[in-house]
Design a protein around this motif. Structure first.
Motif, PDB file in Angstrom:
ATOM      1  N   GLY A   1       0.656  -1.145  -0.247  1.00 49.92           N
ATOM      2  CA  GLY A   1      -0.319  -0.464  -0.207  1.00 49.92           C
ATOM      3  C   GLY A   1       0.981   1.341   0.053  1.00 49.92           C
ATOM      4  O   GLY A   1       0.419   1.980  -0.309  1.00 49.92           O
ATOM      5  N   GLY A   2       2.040   0.758   0.940  1.00 49.68           N
ATOM      6  CA  GLY A   2       3.253   2.572   0.766  1.00 49.68           C
ATOM      7  C   GLY A   2       3.685   2.600  -0.428  1.00 49.68           C
ATOM      8  O   GLY A   2       3.817   3.393  -1.331  1.00 49.68           O
ATOM      9  N   GLU A   3       3.955   1.691  -0.901  1.00 45.51           N
ATOM     10  CA  GLU A   3       4.928   1.800  -2.183  1.00 45.51           C
ATOM     11  C   GLU A   3       3.396   2.199  -3.157  1.00 45.51           C
ATOM     12  O   GLU A   3       4.400   2.853  -4.166  1.00 45.51           O
ATOM     13  CB  GLU A   3       5.611   0.052  -2.827  1.00 45.51           C
ATOM     14  CG  GLU A   3       6.588  -0.629  -2.083  1.00 45.51           C
ATOM     15  CD  GLU A   3       7.041  -1.433  -2.151  1.00 45.51           C
ATOM     16  OE1 GLU A   3       6.500  -1.556  -3.014  1.00 45.51           O
ATOM     17  OE2 GLU A   3       7.891  -1.859  -1.282  1.00 45.51           O
ATOM     18  N   LEU A   4       3.034   2.143  -3.067  1.00 44.82           N
ATOM     19  CA  LEU A   4       1.624   1.605  -4.541  1.00 44.82           C
ATOM     20  C   LEU A   4       0.875   3.598  -3.897  1.00 44.82           C
ATOM     21  O   LEU A   4       1.338   4.420  -5.240  1.00 44.82           O
ATOM     22  CB  LEU A   4       0.306   1.123  -4.780  1.00 44.82           C
ATOM     23  CG  LEU A   4      -0.944   1.582  -5.036  1.00 44.82           C
ATOM     24  CD1 LEU A   4       0.068   1.292  -6.573  1.00 44.82           C
ATOM     25  CD2 LEU A   4      -2.172   0.580  -5.070  1.00 44.82           C
ATOM     26  N   THR A   5       1.409   3.622  -3.136  1.00 45.79           N
ATOM     27  CA  THR A   5       1.273   5.421  -2.582  1.00 45.79           C
ATOM     28  C   THR A   5       1.926   6.267  -3.283  1.00 45.79           C
ATOM     29  O   THR A   5       1.779   7.446  -3.920  1.00 45.79           O
ATOM     30  CB  THR A   5       0.749   5.631  -1.183  1.00 45.79           C
ATOM     31  OG1 THR A   5      -0.366   5.003  -1.100  1.00 45.79           O
ATOM     32  CG2 THR A   5       0.243   7.308  -0.749  1.00 45.79           C
ATOM     33  N   LYS A   6       3.449   5.467  -2.851  1.00 46.16           N
ATOM     34  CA  LYS A   6       4.437   6.613  -3.379  1.00 46.16           C
ATOM     35  C   LYS A   6       4.742   6.873  -5.275  1.00 46.16           C
ATOM     36  O   LYS A   6       4.766   7.305  -5.941  1.00 46.16           O
ATOM     37  CB  LYS A   6       5.965   6.225  -3.146  1.00 46.16           C
ATOM     38  CG  LYS A   6       6.409   6.020  -1.486  1.00 46.16           C
ATOM     39  CD  LYS A   6       7.079   5.704  -1.015  1.00 46.16           C
ATOM     40  CE  LYS A   6       7.487   5.774   0.155  1.00 46.16           C
ATOM     41  NZ  LYS A   6       8.653   4.849   0.591  1.00 46.16           N
ATOM     42  N   ALA A   7       3.828   5.558  -6.130  1.00 53.52           N
ATOM     43  CA  ALA A   7       3.985   5.027  -7.316  1.00 53.52           C
ATOM     44  C   ALA A   7       2.749   6.126  -8.020  1.00 53.52           C
ATOM     45  O   ALA A   7       2.748   6.787  -8.596  1.00 53.52           O
ATOM     46  CB  ALA A   7       3.569   4.172  -7.661  1.00 53.52           C
ATOM     47  N   VAL A   8       1.731   6.413  -7.277  1.00 56.57           N
ATOM     48  CA  VAL A   8       0.794   7.366  -7.288  1.00 56.57           C
ATOM     49  C   VAL A   8       1.078   8.577  -7.212  1.00 56.57           C
ATOM     50  O   VAL A   8       0.985   9.636  -8.778  1.00 56.57           O
ATOM     51  CB  VAL A   8      -0.389   7.073  -6.269  1.00 56.57           C
ATOM     52  CG1 VAL A   8      -1.562   8.359  -6.716  1.00 56.57           C
ATOM     53  CG2 VAL A   8      -1.067   5.659  -6.566  1.00 56.57           C
ATOM     54  N   ALA A   9       2.029   8.989  -6.841  1.00 58.26           N
ATOM     55  CA  ALA A   9       2.457  10.493  -6.118  1.00 58.26           C
ATOM     56  C   ALA A   9       3.510  10.566  -7.616  1.00 58.26           C
ATOM     57  O   ALA A   9       3.500  11.893  -7.491  1.00 58.26           O
ATOM     58  CB  ALA A   9       3.482  11.040  -4.831  1.00 58.26           C
TER      59      ALA A   9
ATOM     60  N   ARG B   1       3.288  13.947 -10.153  1.00 58.33           N
ATOM     61  CA  ARG B   1       3.968  14.657 -10.196  1.00 58.33           C
ATOM     62  C   ARG B   1       4.379  14.853 -11.642  1.00 58.33           C
ATOM     63  O   ARG B   1       4.877  15.767 -12.575  1.00 58.33           O
ATOM     64  CB  ARG B   1       5.290  14.498 -10.114  1.00 58.33           C
ATOM     65  CG  ARG B   1       5.217  15.169  -7.931  1.00 58.33           C
ATOM     66  CD  ARG B   1       6.743  14.384  -7.612  1.00 58.33           C
ATOM     67  NE  ARG B   1       6.360  13.461  -7.851  1.00 58.33           N
ATOM     68  CZ  ARG B   1       7.098  12.261  -6.676  1.00 58.33           C
ATOM     69  NH1 ARG B   1       6.470  12.186  -6.060  1.00 58.33           N
ATOM     70  NH2 ARG B   1       7.544  11.023  -6.783  1.00 58.33           N
ATOM     71  N   ASP B   2       4.750  13.497 -12.534  1.00 61.77           N
ATOM     72  CA  ASP B   2       5.245  13.462 -13.484  1.00 61.77           C
ATOM     73  C   ASP B   2       3.978  14.069 -14.901  1.00 61.77           C
ATOM     74  O   ASP B   2       4.214  14.624 -16.457  1.00 61.77           O
ATOM     75  CB  ASP B   2       5.617  12.050 -14.197  1.00 61.77           C
ATOM     76  CG  ASP B   2       7.154  11.351 -13.426  1.00 61.77           C
ATOM     77  OD1 ASP B   2       7.412  11.861 -13.337  1.00 61.77           O
ATOM     78  OD2 ASP B   2       7.261  10.008 -13.382  1.00 61.77           O
ATOM     79  N   LEU B   3       2.700  13.619 -14.324  1.00 59.48           N
ATOM     80  CA  LEU B   3       2.015  13.719 -15.453  1.00 59.48           C
ATOM     81  C   LEU B   3       1.687  15.528 -15.165  1.00 59.48           C
ATOM     82  O   LEU B   3       1.436  16.401 -16.504  1.00 59.48           O
ATOM     83  CB  LEU B   3       0.536  13.767 -15.606  1.00 59.48           C
ATOM     84  CG  LEU B   3       0.434  12.125 -15.605  1.00 59.48           C
ATOM     85  CD1 LEU B   3      -1.059  11.374 -15.548  1.00 59.48           C
ATOM     86  CD2 LEU B   3       0.216  11.671 -16.931  1.00 59.48           C
ATOM     87  N   ALA B   4       2.054  16.384 -13.859  1.00 54.35           N
ATOM     88  CA  ALA B   4       2.058  17.474 -14.018  1.00 54.35           C
ATOM     89  C   ALA B   4       3.453  18.027 -14.532  1.00 54.35           C
ATOM     90  O   ALA B   4       2.853  18.975 -14.687  1.00 54.35           O
ATOM     91  CB  ALA B   4       1.776  18.218 -12.268  1.00 54.35           C
ATOM     92  N   ALA B   5       4.105  18.168 -14.776  1.00 56.71           N
ATOM     93  CA  ALA B   5       5.097  18.269 -15.511  1.00 56.71           C
ATOM     94  C   ALA B   5       4.910  18.389 -16.591  1.00 56.71           C
ATOM     95  O   ALA B   5       5.680  18.844 -17.472  1.00 56.71           O
ATOM     96  CB  ALA B   5       6.698  17.287 -15.098  1.00 56.71           C
ATOM     97  N   LEU B   6       4.454  17.637 -17.368  1.00 58.18           N
ATOM     98  CA  LEU B   6       3.729  17.580 -18.544  1.00 58.18           C
ATOM     99  C   LEU B   6       3.493  19.246 -19.132  1.00 58.18           C
ATOM    100  O   LEU B   6       3.241  19.709 -20.300  1.00 58.18           O
ATOM    101  CB  LEU B   6       3.464  16.462 -19.035  1.00 58.18           C
ATOM    102  CG  LEU B   6       3.979  15.189 -18.989  1.00 58.18           C
ATOM    103  CD1 LEU B   6       3.261  14.080 -18.806  1.00 58.18           C
ATOM    104  CD2 LEU B   6       5.411  15.393 -20.233  1.00 58.18           C
ATOM    105  N   GLY B   7       2.746  19.124 -18.157  1.00 53.63           N
ATOM    106  CA  GLY B   7       1.814  20.487 -18.316  1.00 53.63           C
ATOM    107  C   GLY B   7       0.651  20.227 -18.883  1.00 53.63           C
ATOM    108  O   GLY B   7      -0.002  19.049 -19.434  1.00 53.63           O
ATOM    109  N   THR B   8       0.312  21.178 -19.963  1.00 57.59           N
ATOM    110  CA  THR B   8      -1.067  20.910 -21.771  1.00 57.59           C
ATOM    111  C   THR B   8      -0.261  20.415 -22.679  1.00 57.59           C
ATOM    112  O   THR B   8      -0.743  21.570 -23.509  1.00 57.59           O
ATOM    113  CB  THR B   8      -2.032  21.929 -21.122  1.00 57.59           C
ATOM    114  OG1 THR B   8      -1.933  23.237 -21.495  1.00 57.59           O
ATOM    115  CG2 THR B   8      -2.597  21.969 -19.774  1.00 57.59           C
TER     116      THR B   8
END
Length: 151
Positions: free
Chosen positions: A34-42, A46-53
Protein backbone atom coordinates in the motif's frame (compact mmCIF):
# COMPACT_ATOMS: atom_id res chain seq x y z
CA UNK A 1 -7.21 -19.00 3.78
CA UNK A 2 -7.18 -22.77 3.76
CA UNK A 3 -4.03 -24.19 2.27
CA UNK A 4 -2.44 -20.76 1.89
CA UNK A 5 0.48 -19.24 3.73
CA UNK A 6 -1.44 -19.43 6.98
CA UNK A 7 -1.39 -23.21 7.15
CA UNK A 8 -2.59 -26.43 5.68
CA UNK A 9 -6.19 -27.32 5.09
CA UNK A 10 -7.68 -30.39 6.66
CA UNK A 11 -9.95 -31.06 3.71
CA UNK A 12 -11.25 -34.37 5.07
CA UNK A 13 -12.23 -32.79 8.39
CA UNK A 14 -13.25 -29.45 6.91
CA UNK A 15 -10.92 -27.44 9.15
CA UNK A 16 -8.10 -25.00 8.61
CA UNK A 17 -5.21 -23.61 10.62
CA UNK A 18 -4.57 -19.94 11.38
CA UNK A 19 -1.07 -18.98 12.41
CA UNK A 20 -1.17 -15.48 13.90
CA UNK A 21 2.53 -14.81 13.26
CA UNK A 22 2.01 -15.53 9.55
CA UNK A 23 -1.05 -13.29 9.43
CA UNK A 24 1.07 -10.49 10.92
CA UNK A 25 3.76 -11.15 8.29
CA UNK A 26 1.23 -10.98 5.46
CA UNK A 27 -0.25 -7.85 7.05
CA UNK A 28 3.14 -6.17 6.94
CA UNK A 29 3.47 -7.13 3.26
CA UNK A 30 0.10 -5.56 2.40
CA UNK A 31 0.99 -2.41 4.33
CA UNK A 32 4.29 -2.24 2.46
CA UNK A 33 2.53 -2.70 -0.90
CA UNK A 34 0.00 0.00 0.00
CA UNK A 35 2.85 2.40 0.82
CA UNK A 36 4.67 1.59 -2.41
CA UNK A 37 1.49 2.11 -4.42
CA UNK A 38 0.93 5.45 -2.68
CA UNK A 39 4.45 6.53 -3.69
CA UNK A 40 3.90 5.34 -7.28
CA UNK A 41 0.65 7.32 -7.54
CA UNK A 42 2.38 10.44 -6.21
CA UNK A 43 5.17 9.99 -8.79
CA UNK A 44 2.59 9.56 -11.56
CA UNK A 45 0.83 12.75 -10.49
CA UNK A 46 4.13 14.69 -10.45
CA UNK A 47 5.16 13.35 -13.86
CA UNK A 48 1.79 14.13 -15.45
CA UNK A 49 1.75 17.62 -13.92
CA UNK A 50 5.26 18.23 -15.28
CA UNK A 51 3.95 17.57 -18.80
CA UNK A 52 1.62 20.53 -18.52
CA UNK A 53 -0.93 20.74 -21.33
CA UNK A 54 0.98 19.79 -24.48
CA UNK A 55 -2.17 19.09 -26.46
CA UNK A 56 -2.83 22.74 -27.13
CA UNK A 57 -6.00 24.80 -27.37
CA UNK A 58 -7.06 24.04 -30.94
CA UNK A 59 -10.17 21.89 -31.66
CA UNK A 60 -8.43 18.49 -31.36
CA UNK A 61 -6.50 19.61 -28.27
CA UNK A 62 -9.62 21.01 -26.63
CA UNK A 63 -11.49 17.78 -27.38
CA UNK A 64 -8.69 15.74 -25.83
CA UNK A 65 -8.58 18.00 -22.77
CA UNK A 66 -12.34 17.67 -22.27
CA UNK A 67 -11.98 13.88 -22.03
CA UNK A 68 -8.58 13.75 -20.33
CA UNK A 69 -9.40 16.09 -17.44
CA UNK A 70 -12.20 14.04 -15.85
CA UNK A 71 -10.52 10.72 -16.72
CA UNK A 72 -7.26 11.89 -15.13
CA UNK A 73 -9.06 12.86 -11.93
CA UNK A 74 -10.93 9.56 -11.78
CA UNK A 75 -7.78 7.54 -12.47
CA UNK A 76 -5.66 9.27 -9.82
CA UNK A 77 -8.49 9.23 -7.29
CA UNK A 78 -9.09 5.53 -7.91
CA UNK A 79 -5.41 4.72 -7.57
CA UNK A 80 -5.20 6.67 -4.30
CA UNK A 81 -8.23 4.78 -3.01
CA UNK A 82 -6.75 1.47 -4.09
CA UNK A 83 -3.49 2.21 -2.27
CA UNK A 84 -5.43 2.98 0.89
CA UNK A 85 -7.49 -0.20 0.62
CA UNK A 86 -4.39 -2.36 0.12
CA UNK A 87 -2.94 -0.89 3.31
CA UNK A 88 -6.23 -1.56 5.12
CA UNK A 89 -6.01 -5.24 4.15
CA UNK A 90 -2.76 -5.32 6.12
CA UNK A 91 -4.43 -3.67 9.10
CA UNK A 92 -7.25 -6.20 8.87
CA UNK A 93 -4.81 -9.10 8.86
CA UNK A 94 -3.14 -7.72 12.01
CA UNK A 95 -6.55 -7.43 13.67
CA UNK A 96 -7.42 -11.00 12.64
CA UNK A 97 -4.13 -12.28 14.07
CA UNK A 98 -4.64 -10.45 17.36
CA UNK A 99 -8.24 -11.64 17.71
CA UNK A 100 -7.25 -15.22 16.89
CA UNK A 101 -4.53 -15.13 19.54
CA UNK A 102 -6.87 -13.52 22.09
CA UNK A 103 -9.59 -16.09 21.38
CA UNK A 104 -7.19 -19.01 21.64
CA UNK A 105 -5.71 -17.68 24.87
CA UNK A 106 -9.17 -17.11 26.32
CA UNK A 107 -10.37 -20.56 25.26
CA UNK A 108 -7.26 -22.22 26.71
CA UNK A 109 -7.76 -20.30 29.96
CA UNK A 110 -11.39 -21.41 30.01
CA UNK A 111 -10.26 -25.01 30.00
CA UNK A 112 -7.69 -24.29 32.70
CA UNK A 113 -4.79 -24.85 30.32
CA UNK A 114 -1.92 -22.55 29.46
CA UNK A 115 -1.16 -21.77 25.86
CA UNK A 116 1.57 -24.09 24.60
CA UNK A 117 5.03 -22.68 25.31
CA UNK A 118 3.71 -19.64 27.16
CA UNK A 119 1.73 -18.41 30.09
CA UNK A 120 -1.64 -18.40 28.40
CA UNK A 121 -1.90 -14.66 29.05
CA UNK A 122 -2.05 -12.18 26.18
CA UNK A 123 -0.96 -12.47 22.56
CA UNK A 124 2.62 -13.15 21.70
CA UNK A 125 4.99 -15.34 19.79
CA UNK A 126 4.27 -18.30 22.07
CA UNK A 127 0.67 -18.54 20.86
CA UNK A 128 -0.46 -21.75 19.20
CA UNK A 129 -2.18 -22.03 15.85
CA UNK A 130 -5.96 -21.91 15.88
CA UNK A 131 -7.86 -24.73 14.20
CA UNK A 132 -11.37 -23.99 13.02
CA UNK A 133 -13.95 -26.33 11.55
CA UNK A 134 -15.81 -25.28 8.44
CA UNK A 135 -18.14 -28.27 8.06
CA UNK A 136 -21.79 -27.63 8.74
CA UNK A 137 -21.11 -24.30 10.39
CA UNK A 138 -23.35 -21.31 9.90
CA UNK A 139 -21.56 -18.02 10.49
CA UNK A 140 -22.80 -16.45 13.69
CA UNK A 141 -24.64 -19.57 14.82
CA UNK A 142 -23.67 -21.48 17.93
CA UNK A 143 -22.47 -25.02 17.23
CA UNK A 144 -24.58 -27.92 18.42
CA UNK A 145 -23.20 -29.36 21.64
CA UNK A 146 -24.02 -33.03 22.31
CA UNK A 147 -25.64 -33.67 25.69
CA UNK A 148 -24.04 -37.11 25.96
CA UNK A 149 -20.31 -36.38 26.27
CA UNK A 150 -19.39 -40.10 26.14
CA UNK A 151 -19.53 -40.07 22.35
Amino acid sequence: MAGGSTGASDRAGGGFVLKPWELHGEGREFEKLGGELTKAVAALERDLAALGTPWGTDAPGSGFAAVYGPAHGELVGGLRGLAGQVGKVGTGLHTMAERTTDTDTSAAGGFGAAVEGGTGVGPGPSAVSAVYSTTGATPGAAPAVPTDMSV
